[in-house]
Each structure stands twice: as C-alpha cells, then as structure tokens.
Design a protein around this motif. Sequence first.
Motif, PDB file in Angstrom:
ATOM      1  N   UNK A   1       0.793  -1.229   0.000  1.00 43.77           N
ATOM      2  CA  UNK A   1       0.000   0.000   0.000  1.00 43.77           C
ATOM      3  C   UNK A   1       0.815   1.264   0.000  1.00 43.77           C
ATOM      4  N   UNK A   2       2.101   1.163  -0.308  1.00 47.21           N
ATOM      5  CA  UNK A   2       2.950   2.344  -0.323  1.00 47.21           C
ATOM      6  C   UNK A   2       2.729   3.138  -1.613  1.00 47.21           C
ATOM      7  N   UNK A   3       2.775   4.448  -1.496  1.00 48.63           N
ATOM      8  CA  UNK A   3       2.621   5.331  -2.651  1.00 48.63           C
ATOM      9  C   UNK A   3       3.746   6.354  -2.638  1.00 48.63           C
ATOM     10  N   UNK A  39      10.260   6.177  -5.343  1.00 41.11           N
ATOM     11  CA  UNK A  39      10.448   5.384  -4.136  1.00 41.11           C
ATOM     12  C   UNK A  39      11.933   5.349  -3.782  1.00 41.11           C
ATOM     13  N   UNK A  40      12.254   5.635  -2.527  1.00 44.48           N
ATOM     14  CA  UNK A  40      13.620   5.486  -2.034  1.00 44.48           C
ATOM     15  C   UNK A  40      13.564   4.634  -0.781  1.00 44.48           C
ATOM     16  N   UNK A  76      12.489   0.855   5.066  1.00 43.82           N
ATOM     17  CA  UNK A  76      12.172   2.258   5.251  1.00 43.82           C
ATOM     18  C   UNK A  76      11.925   2.930   3.898  1.00 43.82           C
ATOM     19  N   UNK A  77      10.816   3.638   3.776  1.00 39.78           N
ATOM     20  CA  UNK A  77      10.592   4.519   2.634  1.00 39.78           C
ATOM     21  C   UNK A  77      10.979   5.924   3.067  1.00 39.78           C
ATOM     22  N   UNK A  78      11.907   6.533   2.339  1.00 42.54           N
ATOM     23  CA  UNK A  78      12.493   7.796   2.764  1.00 42.54           C
ATOM     24  C   UNK A  78      12.230   8.910   1.765  1.00 42.54           C
ATOM     25  N   UNK A  96       8.965   8.260   5.507  1.00 42.21           N
ATOM     26  CA  UNK A  96       7.606   8.363   4.987  1.00 42.21           C
ATOM     27  C   UNK A  96       6.762   7.195   5.484  1.00 42.21           C
ATOM     28  N   UNK A  97       7.340   6.001   5.431  1.00 40.90           N
ATOM     29  CA  UNK A  97       6.619   4.806   5.869  1.00 40.90           C
ATOM     30  C   UNK A  97       7.630   3.721   6.198  1.00 40.90           C
TER      31      UNK A  97
END
Length: 527
Positions: A133-135, A143-144, A163-165, A171-172
Amino acid sequence: MLYDLTALDERTRTHRGNQPKSDFTVVYHLLSFSRNHDIRIKVALIGEAPAIPSVTSLWPNANWYEREVWDMFGITFTGHPHLTRILTPPNWTGHPLRKDHYARATEMDVYDLTEEKEFAQQKALEFNPEQWGMVRHSKSSDFMFLNMGPNHPSVHGVFRLVLQLEGEAIVDIVPEIGFHHRGAEKMGERQSWHSFIPYTDRIDYLSGVMNNFPYVMAVEKLAGIDVPARAQVIRIMLAELFRIASHLVFFGTMSQDVGQLSPVFYMFTDRERVFEIIEAICGFRMHPAWFRIGGVAADLPQGWDRLIRDFCCYLPKRLDEYVKLVIKNRIFKARAVGIGAYTLDEAIDWGVTGPGLRACGMNWDYRKARPYSGYDQFDFDIPIASHGDCYDRVIVHVEEMRQSLRIIRQCLENMPGGPYKSDHRSATPPRKERTMHDIETLITHFLNVSWGPVIPPGEVCCAIEASKGMTSYYLTSDGDTMSYRTRIRTPSFPHLQMIPLISRGSFVADLIALIGSIDFVMADVDR
C-alpha cells in the motif's frame, strides 16, 4: 484492549465439554483496564478452509495476530488489508500449527535446494512496495528505500525494517519478522508438561525464569496444585532479579544506540553480579529453567541471604550514577525527549503493556491489579510517566529497577519456612527426599519425569507482569501427558507492530532511538 488473538485445531481433540462442534476455533482475549476483567470470545469454524471477518477496523493490532493465525492455521480473515505469511517464509507449504502438519524434520523428505527452487525463494523475498500500500510521497520523488536489518546492530536481533524515505525523513516503514521463528508453540505439543519448561526460558532470553512463571502457574491451575508459601516468595525474588538483569541490558544498549559507549560496559558488569547470585541459587545463569510444576527445583543454598543483602546495598548507588551519566545527559535528552511518542489511547489500541504503557500515564501493573504468587503481600510502587516518548520509557525502566530492589529486600527479610515444592501427586518431579524411599517411589519418579503427569482436561490462561510487558500462557489440556495447545502471548510482538505509526515523519537517527526504547527481544516476537 485486544490482548491476544489465536486459534486451535479442534479436529483431534476429545474433551470439549459442551462447546459447539467445530474443526477450528478462533479465540479472542479482550482486556478491560477500567473494570480489571477479561473476556474470552470463541468462534467455531467448520471445514478445511475456514474464514471469518477481520477485526482490524476495531483493533489495529489485530493485523499481525490475524496474519499469524492465517500463517499457522490457514484461517482466512476476510477484509484484512494484507493477509500474508508473517512467521514462516512466503513460499512455505502448509500451516504448521494444524495437527496434520509435521513437527520434526525427520517426518519430511530429504531437503534439496535446486537452482530453480533457490531462484524462486529469492524472488519471493523481493520487496514490492505497492503490495504494502505504499505510494510515492510527492510527484517529484520516486520510491527510495533503505533496508535496516535483518543484521543491523541497531535493530537488536534478526529483525528487518524496510524504510521509505524522502531524504532523511521517514515516509513509511514495513517491519518484517519471522527470521527467529523456532516453532515454540508446536514444540509445546510434543513435550511433556514438565520437559517443556526449558523451552520457555528461551522465549524472552533476557528474562530467564520469568518465562517459566506463567507457564507453571497455568499448569498448576489446570491440575489444582497449591504452591507452598516459601516457593512463591522464592519465585518472586528470582523473577525480580531477572527483571533487573533485563532492564540493565535495555538501559545500557539504549544509551549505546544514541552514542554513549561507556554505560553499557558498566551496566553489563552489574548484570554479571546478578548472574552470580542466580548461578549460586539455580546452578545456571541465563537459562536456569529453575521453576517446577508445584514449586522450584531446590531450596535456597546456604549464604543466599548474604549475596542478596550485598547486592541490595550495591546497586542503588550505581543506579544514581547512571542517572547522572545517562538520564541527565543533555545529548541523551536531545535524542530521546519527544521522540517516538504515542498517546494512552494509541497504546491501548495497539496492545502495549508494561513500561511502554505506564510511560503514557497508565497506573496499571499486573502485579498490583491481579496479584499472583503473593505479590499482594509486598510493598512497592508503580513508576509512571506522562509523555509516552523514548525518554519516559527509559525513566520508567530505571525506576522499576529500584522497585524490584524493594521487593527483593522484602523477600530477604520475610522469607517463610516450609517446603519449596508442593506434595501434590502432579508436582513434577517429586522432591528428592521422597524419591529414594523405595523402588515403587523411584519408578513413579521416573515416569513423572519421562512421561510427565496426566493433567485434567480444560483450558486456562495465566499472565504475569514480565520485564517487557504482559506475558501469558493459554494452555489447553485434553487429559494427556502433553499439552493439546500451547499459546504464548508475548509483549514484544504487538510492540513492534506499532513502529510505523510512531516513526512516520521522524528521521532515521530518531528511529534508532525509538527502536532502542521499545525494549524487545526477537525470540519474544517470533517464538
């Protein structure tokens, strides 16, 4: 609070009383703090592919619990946001806690790893952000991702965080567990009631005999065994010693995570003093497996009181030094104050117990709310804080060590006489002086140890205030020498689930402090 959510495979169970017919049963344990009561809800399911609606819209912490039940039992939770395996690899075949699933490697074919199978396994482990569900955070960014773990020193074990950075900002996060899964609950179905005790030590491996506590209490409740007063006080004293040992590891590693190197060496030295006492009493250090069904393994040795008295005089001064060295350090405050905070309502929603709950201002401790093993006879306070951040969680841990010392001193000053183990026929093993009386007694002793006692049919859940929160064993007996179902509810499991909520918007450096302040052990998570 949704305290626990688990299931049973009922298909081979004989003694079910007046419960409705079912192949599987989903069990919800709810805990009311204001009423100090529990509710157990059981839902009967029929068929090889049972399904039940998800409750994640009511309790967010049901997410991981429902994934675990699906992974272990194959029960589908309709409406779950991401129903995937959590403790076993994504390409695992079968559901391990079903009664028809093998328990040992000797029960399956010889393992081989072909090139095709290896490629498929590596492909299954690839991270797909859209599946979670990441955007994208902004139109100008892609996406990083950063992998923390499963072998990063700051994640305290084999634990992976994806980690989403956006630059340094988080971010998430997607936490991934299961690398440490050893099938402890499955082992509980293959060991006698007595021989499973050493396995419990390895759940929260920093808390030693504290892991034995809820298990033996649950068996004793099933069997109707009354534990002598001396054994109860000895159990409390050993449990509080292990609480101090565990908290010293937490305190030292937390300070190390945020940049202080010296404190962890000082605190591990003090932990060695605790282990010297434990070794003198139990004969072993980290995993003594010293509690027994009906009491403890042996009486206290000569000189135990001097060891305890010396330690109780020694540690308070050291704690005062650590407060000056760590708690009052302005760099430590800058790294911990206001970081990873959550409210009391969020803590209850996510199943937080122990120091993490009390750091939000909740004046609730299982030893006070529902005294077990005689805790109601002891005078101690419940340390609480108000902000629910990293700093307050550390403060609560430090003050809990002081309260543990108060309890230990009272054990020293008021240790009752009498037997250290019950004379009940299901107490295992019998006391040594009753073993060598005649050949019949010796044979009974041998059978009790090798096969274990026959525990009457029934089910019971016993909990304790462990070092990291509430730990409980929900045992189901089918009138046999082994448990029909052994459910281990640990505090670390729901605590890690909360990381994404309290880390969004923070920086990577903040996440290191946040993880360190949770106080978890991966064996406590994965079991």
